[in-house]
Design a protein around this motif. Structure first.
Motif, PDB file in Angstrom:
ATOM      1  N   GLU A  25       0.705  -7.992   0.300  1.00 17.04           N
ATOM      2  CA  GLU A  25       0.669  -6.560  -0.001  1.00 17.04           C
ATOM      3  C   GLU A  25      -0.759  -6.017   0.024  1.00 17.04           C
ATOM      4  OE1 GLU A  25       3.049  -4.402  -0.371  1.00 17.04           O
ATOM      5  OE2 GLU A  25       4.782  -5.727  -0.383  1.00 17.04           O
ATOM      6  N   SER A  26      -1.717  -6.866   0.313  1.00 19.23           N
ATOM      7  CA  SER A  26      -3.094  -6.389   0.470  1.00 19.23           C
ATOM      8  C   SER A  26      -3.159  -5.367   1.595  1.00 19.23           C
ATOM      9  CB  SER A  26      -4.026  -7.558   0.811  1.00 19.23           C
ATOM     10  OG  SER A  26      -4.077  -8.488  -0.239  1.00 19.23           O
ATOM     11  N   ARG A  27      -4.138  -4.491   1.511  1.00 21.98           N
ATOM     12  CA  ARG A  27      -4.324  -3.524   2.598  1.00 21.98           C
ATOM     13  C   ARG A  27      -5.015  -4.209   3.776  1.00 21.98           C
ATOM     14  NH1 ARG A  27      -7.119   1.653   0.086  1.00 21.98           N
ATOM     15  NH2 ARG A  27      -6.494   2.591   2.056  1.00 21.98           N
ATOM     16  N   HIS A  40      -5.002   2.061   9.267  1.00 17.32           N
ATOM     17  CA  HIS A  40      -4.812   1.559   7.906  1.00 17.32           C
ATOM     18  C   HIS A  40      -3.381   1.054   7.764  1.00 17.32           C
ATOM     19  CE1 HIS A  40      -8.666   3.354   6.882  1.00 17.32           C
ATOM     20  NE2 HIS A  40      -8.245   4.473   7.455  1.00 17.32           N
ATOM     21  N   LYS A  41      -3.248  -0.234   7.505  1.00 22.50           N
ATOM     22  CA  LYS A  41      -1.936  -0.867   7.415  1.00 22.50           C
ATOM     23  C   LYS A  41      -1.876  -1.748   6.167  1.00 22.50           C
ATOM     24  CE  LYS A  41      -0.040   0.356  11.456  1.00 22.50           C
ATOM     25  NZ  LYS A  41       1.313   0.892  11.644  1.00 22.50           N
ATOM     26  N   SER A  42      -0.737  -2.434   6.017  1.00 21.69           N
ATOM     27  CA  SER A  42      -0.583  -3.462   4.996  1.00 21.69           C
ATOM     28  C   SER A  42      -0.669  -4.816   5.688  1.00 21.69           C
ATOM     29  CB  SER A  42       0.770  -3.314   4.293  1.00 21.69           C
ATOM     30  OG  SER A  42       1.018  -4.421   3.444  1.00 21.69           O
ATOM     31  N   HIS A 189      -4.324 -13.921   2.037  1.00 25.46           N
ATOM     32  CA  HIS A 189      -3.342 -12.840   2.198  1.00 25.46           C
ATOM     33  C   HIS A 189      -2.019 -13.301   2.813  1.00 25.46           C
ATOM     34  CE1 HIS A 189      -6.736 -10.145   1.441  1.00 25.46           C
ATOM     35  NE2 HIS A 189      -7.412 -10.825   2.345  1.00 25.46           N
ATOM     36  N   GLU A 333     -11.947   5.059   1.218  1.00 24.58           N
ATOM     37  CA  GLU A 333     -10.502   4.877   1.057  1.00 24.58           C
ATOM     38  C   GLU A 333     -10.152   3.904  -0.064  1.00 24.58           C
ATOM     39  OE1 GLU A 333      -8.137   6.532   2.659  1.00 24.58           O
ATOM     40  OE2 GLU A 333      -9.630   7.692   3.798  1.00 24.58           O
ATOM     41  N   TYR A 335     -10.724   0.636  -0.498  1.00 29.38           N
ATOM     42  CA  TYR A 335     -10.302  -0.733  -0.215  1.00 29.38           C
ATOM     43  C   TYR A 335     -10.927  -1.655  -1.259  1.00 29.38           C
ATOM     44  CZ  TYR A 335      -8.136  -0.050   4.397  1.00 29.38           C
ATOM     45  OH  TYR A 335      -7.290   0.307   5.422  1.00 29.38           O
ATOM     46  N   ASP A 342      -9.189  -6.764  -0.028  1.00 33.41           N
ATOM     47  CA  ASP A 342      -8.382  -6.481   1.159  1.00 33.41           C
ATOM     48  C   ASP A 342      -9.025  -7.088   2.392  1.00 33.41           C
ATOM     49  OD1 ASP A 342      -6.405  -4.944  -0.260  1.00 33.41           O
ATOM     50  OD2 ASP A 342      -7.870  -3.313  -0.400  1.00 33.41           O
TER      51      ASP A 342
END
Length: 347
Positions: A25-27, A40-42, A189, A333, A335, A342
């Motif tokens: 679930e980290s960015r 920008h995603k997961s 991750h 943003e 992070y 992330d």
């Protein structure tokens, strides 16, 4: 380039002191080198950027519980000992860091409890010592005792005591070969579910081993980065990994190094025709700009500290302006930064 070129205002409020609840679930910031586009995603969306027969290279090193706490004989002063590497299993000597260093001199004896003691027999650096451990048992029993007493070696900047959850979370789920004193954090991750998604899609998952010391995380203390010397670290690359990676090279597929440690490992064993060779030994490879990468054409990495060798490698791979812009966007943003933070995927 100069070390000062890699400086930026470190976002202390964005420093991740704890892991998030679910690994994937980290960015994930996606950086496209060709068109300079940033998405920008997961992290759980990672599989969308890979196709069948692409290859992802994982560092399967396992973190050793390297932090011991003992007391000096006579004074009872509390001393922290960080086990870097075993030098001689027969003599039971270890390369260590001590804190506070000013209180630890050659000849000092330390008591760690439960029958484990040590004697400082030499100095190596301002904080470095050679420690000879003493324990009434076999080498295997000694290692077992160290693991029982040792704590998870969280980075100093996390600035908290390890908790029960850290023993599992400061470790990749594919960790196998014990020997690191720091986690290959880009791999933190990955979840079992995400790895299965990648496998189902036909993506090759191969492993290398690079046992991380503290050298990658120590500050660069010279302005001319070409004069910085990396500590040597043990590295292993087997024939199966080479065969799969070289097949992807020939087919012009995507090859992704997960983390700076995986990248350093594969760049330490490149043949004259730009293929990957098996490797069993030590590497002190220092990658900084300008640098021509031979194996991987994509990379996963976390957001690193200013003026670090990790940031320097990332810049070498993606370009100075693009990475510095990405870091400013990451700060804007919000992070999360550093080991539990992330990630970015550079394509």
């Amino acid at each position: 380039m100069r070390t000062s070129d890699f400086d930026f205002t470190s976002p202390l409020n964005l420093l991740a002191k704890f892991p998030i609840q679910e690994r994937d679930e980290s960015r994930l910031m996606i950086i496209h080198r060709m068109n300079q586009k940033i998405e920008h995603k997961s992290f759980k969306d990672l599989h969308e950027y890979f196709e069948e027969e692409d290859t992802i290279i994982l560092n399967n090193t396992k973190v050793f519980p390297a932090r011991l706490f003992g007391n000096k004989e006579k004074t009872e002063a509390k001393i922290e000992v960080f086990l870097l590497r075993e030098l001689d299993s027969k003599d039971r000597t270890w390369d260590v860091l001590v804190d506070p260093a000013r209180k630890v001199r050659v000849g000092n004896k330390l008591n760690f409890g439960f029958g484990l003691t040590g004697e400082v027999i030499d100095n190596t650096t301002s904080r470095g010592r050679i420690l000879q451990l003493n324990f009434n048992g076999t080498h295997e029993e000694l290692i077992k005792k160290i693991k029982e007493l040792g704590k998870t070696p969280l980075p100093k900047y996390i600035n908290r005591q390890p908790e029960k959850n850290d023993k599992e979370r400061y470790q990749t789920i594919y960790a196998k070969k014990e020997g690191s004193v720091a986690a290959p954090t880009a791999g933190l991750h990955f979840s079992k579910h995400l790895l299965k998604k990648l496998e189902i899609k036909g993506i090759n998952l191969v492993e290398v081993t690079l046992h991380l010391g503290l050298g990658s995380f120590l500050p660069v203390e010279v302005e001319d980065i070409s004069k910085h010397k990396m500590d040597s670290e043990k590295c292993f690359i087997n024939e199966r990994t080479c065969k799969i990676v070289n097949s992807s090279i020939q087919k012009k597929k995507r090859i992704c190094a997960v983390g700076t440690s995986s990248m350093r490992a594969i760049e330490s064993s490149v043949s004259s025709n730009k293929n990957l060779n098996p490797f069993y030994g030590w590497t002190n490879k220092f990658i900084f700009p300008p640098y021509n990468f031979s194996i991987a054409n994509s990379m996963i990495t976390n957001f690193h500290m200013p003026k670090s060798t990790l940031l320097m490698m990332t810049v070498a791979f993606a370009g100075f302006d693009l990475i510095m812009e990405a870091y400013q966007i990451a700060i804007k943003e919000k992070y999360r930064f550093y080991s539990y933070g992330d990630a970015m995927l550079i394509l």
